[in-house]
Write an enzyme that holds these catalytic residues in place. Structure first.
Site, mmCIF file in Angstrom:
data_model
loop_
_atom_site.group_PDB
_atom_site.id
_atom_site.type_symbol
_atom_site.label_atom_id
_atom_site.label_comp_id
_atom_site.label_asym_id
_atom_site.label_seq_id
_atom_site.Cartn_x
_atom_site.Cartn_y
_atom_site.Cartn_z
ATOM 1 N N LYS A 388 0.836 -1.199 0.000
ATOM 2 C CA LYS A 388 0.000 0.000 0.000
ATOM 3 C C LYS A 388 0.871 1.249 0.000
ATOM 4 O O LYS A 388 1.791 1.373 0.791
ATOM 5 C CB LYS A 388 -0.889 0.003 1.248
ATOM 6 N N THR A 422 -7.528 9.561 7.850
ATOM 7 C CA THR A 422 -7.124 8.281 7.274
ATOM 8 C C THR A 422 -6.984 7.206 8.349
ATOM 9 O O THR A 422 -6.397 6.154 8.109
ATOM 10 C CB THR A 422 -5.775 8.421 6.552
ATOM 11 N N GLY A 424 -7.480 4.101 10.238
ATOM 12 C CA GLY A 424 -8.165 2.828 9.963
ATOM 13 C C GLY A 424 -8.333 2.477 8.495
ATOM 14 O O GLY A 424 -9.037 1.516 8.171
ATOM 15 N N THR A 425 -7.677 3.207 7.584
ATOM 16 C CA THR A 425 -7.813 2.857 6.160
ATOM 17 C C THR A 425 -7.309 1.429 5.897
ATOM 18 O O THR A 425 -7.921 0.689 5.134
ATOM 19 C CB THR A 425 -7.011 3.804 5.241
ATOM 20 N N GLY A 426 -6.190 1.082 6.537
ATOM 21 C CA GLY A 426 -5.601 -0.242 6.311
ATOM 22 C C GLY A 426 -6.539 -1.350 6.786
ATOM 23 O O GLY A 426 -6.761 -2.345 6.082
ATOM 24 N N CYS A 427 -7.106 -1.170 7.993
ATOM 25 C CA CYS A 427 -8.052 -2.169 8.527
ATOM 26 C C CYS A 427 -9.235 -2.306 7.583
ATOM 27 O O CYS A 427 -9.689 -3.408 7.263
ATOM 28 C CB CYS A 427 -8.595 -1.735 9.887
HETATM 29 N N1 LIG Z 1 -5.089 10.205 1.090
HETATM 30 C C1 LIG Z 1 -5.355 9.061 0.451
HETATM 31 N N2 LIG Z 1 -5.967 9.096 -0.750
HETATM 32 C C2 LIG Z 1 -6.264 7.961 -1.401
HETATM 33 N N3 LIG Z 1 -5.963 6.744 -0.939
HETATM 34 C C3 LIG Z 1 -5.336 6.638 0.254
HETATM 35 C C4 LIG Z 1 -4.989 7.783 1.003
HETATM 36 N N4 LIG Z 1 -4.390 7.367 2.141
HETATM 37 C C5 LIG Z 1 -4.367 6.034 2.108
HETATM 38 N N5 LIG Z 1 -4.927 5.580 0.954
HETATM 39 C C6 LIG Z 1 -5.150 4.188 0.586
HETATM 40 O O1 LIG Z 1 -5.606 3.549 1.771
HETATM 41 C C7 LIG Z 1 -5.137 2.220 1.834
HETATM 42 C C8 LIG Z 1 -4.342 2.020 3.109
HETATM 43 O O2 LIG Z 1 -3.027 2.451 2.867
HETATM 44 P P1 LIG Z 1 -1.974 2.855 3.952
HETATM 45 O O3 LIG Z 1 -0.667 2.840 3.273
HETATM 46 O O4 LIG Z 1 -2.401 4.099 4.622
HETATM 47 O O5 LIG Z 1 -2.093 1.621 4.953
HETATM 48 P P2 LIG Z 1 -1.884 1.524 6.497
HETATM 49 O O6 LIG Z 1 -0.743 2.358 6.928
HETATM 50 O O7 LIG Z 1 -1.810 0.097 6.827
HETATM 51 O O8 LIG Z 1 -3.217 2.133 7.108
HETATM 52 P P3 LIG Z 1 -3.542 2.181 8.678
HETATM 53 O O9 LIG Z 1 -2.835 3.363 9.194
HETATM 54 O O10 LIG Z 1 -4.995 2.328 8.732
HETATM 55 O O11 LIG Z 1 -3.050 0.941 9.282
HETATM 56 C C9 LIG Z 1 -4.353 2.027 0.561
HETATM 57 O O12 LIG Z 1 -5.210 1.493 -0.431
HETATM 58 C C10 LIG Z 1 -3.919 3.430 0.182
HETATM 59 O O13 LIG Z 1 -3.647 3.542 -1.176
HETATM 60 C C1 LIG Z 2 -7.020 -1.968 17.227
HETATM 61 C C2 LIG Z 2 -6.293 -1.383 16.083
HETATM 62 N N1 LIG Z 2 -5.982 -2.152 15.046
HETATM 63 C C3 LIG Z 2 -5.332 -1.622 13.976
HETATM 64 C C4 LIG Z 2 -4.977 -0.301 13.938
HETATM 65 C C5 LIG Z 2 -4.246 0.249 12.724
HETATM 66 O O1 LIG Z 2 -4.698 1.418 12.301
HETATM 67 C C6 LIG Z 2 -5.328 0.489 15.065
HETATM 68 N N2 LIG Z 2 -5.035 1.784 15.115
HETATM 69 N N3 LIG Z 2 -5.983 -0.083 16.105
HETATM 70 MG MG LIG Z 3 -2.131 -0.639 8.655
#
Ligand SMILES: Nc1ncnc2c1ncn2[C@@H]1O[C@H](COP(=O)(O)OP(=O)(O)OP(=O)(O)O)[C@@H](O)[C@H]1O
Ligand SMILES: Cc1ncc(CO)c(N)n1
Ligand SMILES: [Mg+2]
Length: 716
Positions: A388, A422, A424-427
């Site tokens: 990502k 942003t 929780g985007t990854g979750c």
């Molecule tokens: N500002 C943004 N605009 C468009 N897409 C985004 C943006 N920020 C994150 N994404 C998308 O969100 C998804 C999660 O990416 P990210 O790299 O932020 O993961 P992450 O760090 O694991 O997230 P989290 O912090 O929730 O654990 C990916 O599909 C990424 O392309």
């Molecule tokens: C509980 C939990 N899982 C995953 C993440 C990652 O964003 C978070 N902030 N909190």
């Molecule tokens: Mg993540």
């Protein structure tokens, strides 16, 4: 045993051909086959044992493995370390009582039954002797020469209704039987030819899975931590699963005290309690997919690993949560090492850049680095990796899907959405993916659909006004904005988006020497004739694909429309022949009846493979570019937009140019666009993504087709 019998592969060495049984099984299991039966009547016992050992390695616990008939081989293979879950016995094979005794209470034992008398005999056995019945044959089949009279779906329904045990339908079962057999009470489909002889058993298995689950709601379990502020962790997972059409469940690994500004404390309940939660769910419920998030410590990881190893859900999406968006570490260093073992039990891993660097054990300095690190990791752990790019600097937010086993490497790009919300985007992304994959979507389509949904949710996050730090996304933006249960995009938006999506292809067509020369009247005769001859070949086959669309059409209006279009293509083909095969043009029949050029073959192969898949919506998406691009090009040529001379009455190909600026053709195109856009707007996100892919592929083939008359292939 609470076995998932939904998709059951029975091997046939002859049908697997050069690919071999082991590779066929590996790919079928990649695509979602849940149970594999080795069936080889000609093999010796020793050969059967060897095959079981090889299959057990290829399956790697992702599906159950049973052997037809050969109880002794099952025992011998187990002694050699293979995981053989049971046997399937025919009426004339070794006694099921003996099999149960030899293989133990946990083994999976199946029995063939195809008459009421067989069912009565099963009823007379001590309970717990047999786990399931194989009931058939459904249709006549060549893979069992001595088969009894086919039951058909109704005969199957009759037998199943008398059976207390789950019944798997076997014998000549194809994709198109899926719904009828499920509705008739099948616990699953046992498939031989349709999978063994498939071009790609993984794709065909997913097709079965999509059809089997069609209409039903996938059951998706999140194993993750709690975020009381509701934006990440299981709270985000449950919202994402629901928003993407799944039934969400959650097992808590840890409780955090956090909000949009950071994590204050973490509480990890005793690992015994984690196990109790996991077992409570899996003892009762068939799980279609698992999403794994925060895992807290090495003990938790090992407990989840042991449970996964025993349950082996068909889809496991692992989001290796190590660092929160706020920067806080969510996993201790010991656990970071233990996590690697879990990756090998996953279907898809979704690291961000920092997590990928830790898992691959190397520095990542730019996006290309990230992709090659993902390729390395994918090869090491034998799972697909979605890296990502959310944390990249710059205006793009790309992700890349790589799968070393499939040599797949696909990038998804889109402008970064200007927001700091942003959390929780990854979750959210990983749970959406688990839900879409559970429905049997191809991984590429699942990523594309999940990203579309995530981007819509990100855009709507600011309006939620939750917290003063990194706020959450709005998981239900699509649902709420359009009021009530309407989650669908407007048809007009779909058409605009798709048309914009092929902008580069359209520009590419405009810039081709062939089109330029056509526009300014300098096109020579040879490339034009080449083009026409290829077009005649194309139209004949295109008409067949349109006829297939007519066959599959859900309404008589659409059926008539596609049938008319098929008719129009055949007439067009004949007219091309008639008008150019004249002494005045000096064209011989031999010139005109040319062999198909590579671009023609490639385009037709694509259309035929979509038509063969039998999904109406994809077929009409694939035929659309031939309407749309020609109408657009015809109109612009006619208006002189590409060159003044195209309007000139003295243009050498004036009559040909006129056919594409024809108002009747324009009207047909308008209707084709409307049918496709309506179908796409009403489709679920996965289908919509597949439709779009078919549309884009056809558009790319149009470009190649126009390039061919003056391309390097032609000039060779
Ligand atoms: N500002 C943004 N605009 C468009 N897409 C985004 C943006 N920020 C994150 N994404 C998308 O969100 C998804 C999660 O990416 P990210 O790299 O932020 O993961 P992450 O760090 O694991 O997230 P989290 O912090 O929730 O654990 C990916 O599909 C990424 O392309
Ligand atoms: C509980 C939990 N899982 C995953 C993440 C990652 O964003 C978070 N902030 N909190
Ligand atoms: Mg993540």
């Amino acid at each position: 045993m609470n076995a998932d019998l939904s998709l059951y592969l029975v091997t046939d060495a002859a049908l697997c051909g050069d690919r071999g049984v082991v590779e066929t099984v590996r790919r079928a299991v990649d695509g979602g086959v849940r149970i594999v039966q080795l069936r080889d009547k000609d093999a010796t016992d020793a050969e059967t044992v060897d095959q079981l050992v090889a299959l057990s390695q290829a399956i790697d616990g992702r599906a159950l493995l049973v052997v037809n008939d050969r109880l002794d081989a099952a025992v011998a293979a187990r002694e050699r370390g293979a995981r053989v879950d049971g046997v399937h016995l025919g009426q004339g094979d070794a006694s099921v009582l003996r099999a149960r005794k030899v293989l133990g209470p946990e083994a999976l034992i199946g029995l063939t039954a195809n008459s009421p008398a067989h069912l009565d005999a099963v009823d007379a056995l001590p309970s717990g002797t047999v786990d399931y019945l194989g009931v058939g044959v459904i249709r006549p089949t060549t893979t069992k020469p001595d088969h009894p009279a086919p039951l058909g779906v109704e005969g199957f329904r009759g037998l199943v209704s008398r059976s207390a045990l789950p019944c798997v339908a076997i014998g000549g079962v194809g994709v198109d039987d899926t719904e009828a057999l499920r509705e008739a009470g099948a616990a699953g489909l046992a498939v031989v030819s349709a999978l063994c002889a498939a071009d790609d058993p993984a794709t065909t298995a997913r097709q079965f899975r999509r059809r089997w689950l069609g209409g039903s709601v996938p059951r998706v379990l999140s194993i993750a931590g709690s975020d009381p502020s509701g934006g990440a962790g299981v709270q985000a997972d449950l919202k994402s699963i629901a928003a993407n059409g799944g039934y969400g469940m959650a097992v808590l690994t840890a409780l955090t005290a956090q909000n949009t500004r950071g994590v204050r404390a973490v509480h990890v309940p005793p690992v015994e309690f984690l196990r109790a939660q996991l077992d409570a769910v899996s003892d009762d419920i068939v799980i279609d997919a698992v999403k794994i998030g925060m895992l807290a410590d090495a003990d938790v990881i090992r407990a989840v690993g042991a449970w996964l190893d025993a349950v082996r859900p068909p889809v496991v999406v692992l989001d290796p949560v190590m660092v929160a968006t706020s920067g806080d570490r969510l996993l201790d260093p010991d656990a970071e090492r233990a996590l690697r073992d879990l990756l090998t039990l996953s279907t898809l891993v979704t690291p961000n850049l920092a997590e990928l660097a830790v898992l691959a054990g190397r520095d990542i300095t730019d996006w290309n680095d990230a992709i090659s690190a993902a390729e390395q990791l994918s090869a090491e752990v034998r799972a697909a990796v979605l890296v990502k790019g959310g944390h990249l600097p710059g205006d793009e937010a790309p992700d890349a899907l790589v799968d070393a086993r499939r040599e797949l490497r696909q990038e998804f790009t889109g402008p970064r959405i200007p927001t700091s919300n942003t959390h929780g985007t990854g979750c959210s992304l990983s749970s959406a993916l688990a839900t879409l994959l559970a429905r049997g979507e191809e991984p590429e389509d699942a990523v594309s659909a999940a990203r579309d949904w995530l981007r819509e949710s990100l855009r709507a996050g600011d309006a939620l006004r939750v917290g003063r730090g990194h706020g959450p996304i709005n998981h239900f933006a699509g649902l709420w904005e359009r009021g009530g249960a309407e989650t669908r995009p407007a048809a007009g938006d779909v058409a605009t988006q798709w048309w914009r999506g092929i902008a580069e292809i359209r520009t590419g067509i405009d810039e081709l020497p062939f089109i330029r020369a056509l526009a300014d009247g300098t096109l020579e005769r040879a490339p034009f004739l080449f083009y026409l001859a290829q077009d005649a070949l194309y139209l004949r086959e295109y008409a067949r694909v349109l006829a297939e669309a007519a066959r599959l059409a859900p309404t008589s209006d659409e059926q008539a429309f596609w049938a008319d279009s098929a008719h129009g293509s055949i007439v067009g083909e004949l007219e091309l022949h008639a008008s150019w095969l004249t002494p005045a043009h000096g064209v011989s029949a031999a010139t005109f009846a040319a062999e198909p050029a590579p671009a023609t073959t490639a385009y037709l192969d694509h259309l035929r493979s979509v038509a063969f898949g039998g999904d109406y919506t994809e077929v009409i998406a694939a035929v659309l570019p031939c309407f749309w691009l020609y109408t657009d090009l015809g109109r612009r040529l006619h208006a002189g937009e590409l060159g003044e001379y195209a309007r000139h009455a003295g243009h050498p190909y004036a009559s040909w140019l006129a056919t594409y600026a024809d108002p009747a053709f324009e009207e047909a195109t308008r209707r084709a666009i409307a049918y496709v856009a309506d179908a796409a707007a009403q489709a679920d996100p996965g289908t919509r993504a597949r439709m779009r892919r078919a549309f884009e592929a056809s558009s790319a083939h149009e470009l190649a087709f126009f390039a061919a008359p003056m391309g390097p292939q032609r000039l060779r």
